[in-house]
Structures are given as C-alpha cells and as structure tokens.
Design an enzyme around this catalytic site. Structure first.
Site, PDB file in Angstrom:
ATOM      1  N   SER A  91       8.496 154.848 -29.499  1.00 34.09           N
ATOM      2  CA  SER A  91       7.207 154.912 -30.195  1.00 34.09           C
ATOM      3  C   SER A  91       6.748 156.366 -30.307  1.00 34.09           C
ATOM      4  O   SER A  91       7.456 157.195 -30.886  1.00 34.09           O
ATOM      5  CB  SER A  91       6.186 154.020 -29.492  1.00 34.09           C
ATOM      6  N   HIS A 197       2.634 148.987 -34.250  1.00 37.57           N
ATOM      7  CA  HIS A 197       3.890 148.531 -34.851  1.00 37.57           C
ATOM      8  C   HIS A 197       3.730 147.153 -35.495  1.00 37.57           C
ATOM      9  O   HIS A 197       4.571 146.277 -35.353  1.00 37.57           O
ATOM     10  CB  HIS A 197       5.026 148.547 -33.810  1.00 37.57           C
TER      11      HIS A 197
END
Length: 304
Positions: A91, A197
């Site tokens: 991430s 996400h």
C-alpha cells in the site's frame, strides 16, 4: 560476497505508539528521521514516540509515520552497504519502495506521502476494512459480491496471504458479510480510517493522479513490483499508472511477494514484522529489520 536481497516496505496498518524507537539508536536512521521531520509540514517523530494512538492511526498521520520509519530503516541498510535487487511496498509502502529503487528522491517521497495521506483523509469516513481469515480469496470475492450493493459496495481490497484476505467497503456491507461468512475462521475489523483500496476512495484519485504526474521520477535502478500488478517492471509509465490505480485497486500482496521471492529472498525494511509473517504464509523467504538478529545474519552471509 554480494547478498541478493529484495526489499519489502510495510504500510500504515503497522503503526503503533513507540514505533521507530530502535531506529533512533542508529545515527544513520536518526539523521534520516530528522530529515523527514524537517521536510514535513509538521514533524511526525513526536507522535510516533508518544502518541496518542487515536491521532497516530488517523490516515493523515499513519501513512507519514510508517514512511518515516521505512526510510530510516533503509538508511541503516545503506550504511551497512546493502542494496536491493528488487523492491515492493505494501500500500503506502510502495512510495518507500520507489525511493529505494531511485525513482523518487527523499524530498519528493515525503511530499507525495503527505499529499496521499491528506487526499485520502479528505474523502471522509465512507467505510472500513475487515480481515477475513481462513477462506480462499475466491470465496471471499463471492461473499463480498453478495454482501455489497451498488450504493454500499464491498470488494476484496488486499490479498495479503493465503487465508488472509481483507475486504473493504461500506460499513453496512461489512456487517452483512460478517453474518454470511460462517466458514471464516475469524473476521477482524482493522484499525484504519476508511475503506482503502475500494471504489469508495474514488474522490481522492484525481488529486492523487495530478500529484503523481507532477512529481519528478526517474527510471528505477532495480525492478519494482507494483501492488496492482504483482509483476516486476522497470517501465516508468507502468509504475506511475500502477501508483495511481493502487488507491482504489486491489493489493495483490501474495503475488507480489511470490514474484520478489523468485528473484531473491527479502527483508522487511521498517519497524514492523507484519510483512515477514505474511511472506512466510505465502511460502516466501523474508527477514525483518525489527528483529535485532537480522543485520548480524545478513553481515555473516556477506562475509561467507
């Protein structure tokens, strides 16, 4: 001898009060933390050291905090004479990976992580994330599709490891999934500020795309494995597109660590043991710098 290493950089789910304390004992890391503090609009080190936790885990602080520790740990490896042969980051950790690969300099890395964290925080709380343990990703995908709706989406946000899948989306949909996922070994709400996400982060994408396009970037010195592809690349356009797509796209972490492991064993570069644990679950080799024995082990291997 040269030690071939992949570098894996953790993301914001690894923050905790006291993070970075061991790094402060290393001059190279302490200097890097001070540099990062000076580049930020507000220093992050005091919050890492003393909290409070509710402020530290807030999106606008957590992403900056974990990046500061990642960059400090990277400075320690560089001081010891190690260099990566492939990099990836989980991430927001992908920005640390791009710095390690020479794509971004330090100042632009800090500017981008601060922009990313601000843009994502400005979306407001639209949902959350739950880790679903003990089910294959295909089954979790089906459950998420059943629990989600057009107005209350729910998707697989992260494929962290076999049997460790994170769903991301609207809070009501998360509640419905918990009720129907009777085969899961455990469902754990994550301490994150939003539905990362997932489509619910779409409002942050235009600003993030502009920030990425404006940042000076160079072709990587070593292959980068982006989250959304799980495939090594040295193509700068691919890296930029993947960095933007990652905001709403799925983190293919199982595929990422598998791809890295096919090139070299890896080390988790930061103040975390999370990625080392996920790598082992995926059958990949990974040490962690949070273990004091790691640097000694790497030095012995280099001397052999």
């Amino acid at each position: 001898m040269t030690v071939m290493l992949g570098y894996l950089f953790p993301g914001q789910g690894t923050v905790r009060v006291g993070m970075g304390a061991w790094l402060r004992r290393r001059p190279a890391a302490r200097d890097r933390l001070d540099e990062v503090d000076a580049l930020l609009s507000r220093p992050i080190s005091p919050l890492c050291a003393r909290g409070p936790l509710d402020r530290l885990v807030a999106t606008e602080h957590a992403q900056v905090a974990v990046t500061a520790c990642n960059l400090a740990a990277l400075a320690v490896l560089a001081e010891e004479g190690f260099e990566p042969c492939v990099v990836a980051g989980h991430s927001v950790g992908e920005l640390s990976a791009l710095h390690a690969a020479g794509v971004l300099d330090l100042a632009d890395t800090v500017r981008l992580v601060e922009a990313r964290s601000r843009l994502m925080a400005e979306v407001g709380v639209t949902g959350g994330m739950h880790a679903v343990m003990g089910l294959p990703v295909q089954e979790v995908e089906e459950l998420a599709a059943e629990a989600g709706t057009g107005d209350e989406p729910l998707v697989v946000g992260l494929e962290n490891a076999p049997g460790h899948v994170v769903v991301s989306g609207a809070l009501p949909a998360l509640g419905r999934l918990a009720a129907i996922a009777t085969g899961a070994r455990k469902i754990v709400p994550l301490q994150v500020g939003n539905a990362f996400h997932s489509p619910l982060m779409a409002a942050a994408v235009p600003g993030w795309a502009r920030a990425v396009r404006a940042a000076p970037m160079r072709p990587p010195r070593v292959p980068v494995v982006p989250n959304v592809t799980g495939e090594p690349t040295t193509d700068l356009d691919t890296i930029k597109e993947a960095l933007v797509a990652q905001l709403t796209g799925r983190v293919l972490w199982t595929g990422t660590v598998t791809a890295v492991d096919q090139i070299a064993p890896s080390v988790e570069v930061g103040d975390s043991k999370v990625l080392a644990g996920l790598s082992r679950r995926a059958g990949a080799r990974c040490l962690t710098m949070a273990d004091p024995a790691t640097l000694r082990r790497l030095s012995r291997e280099r001397a052999a």
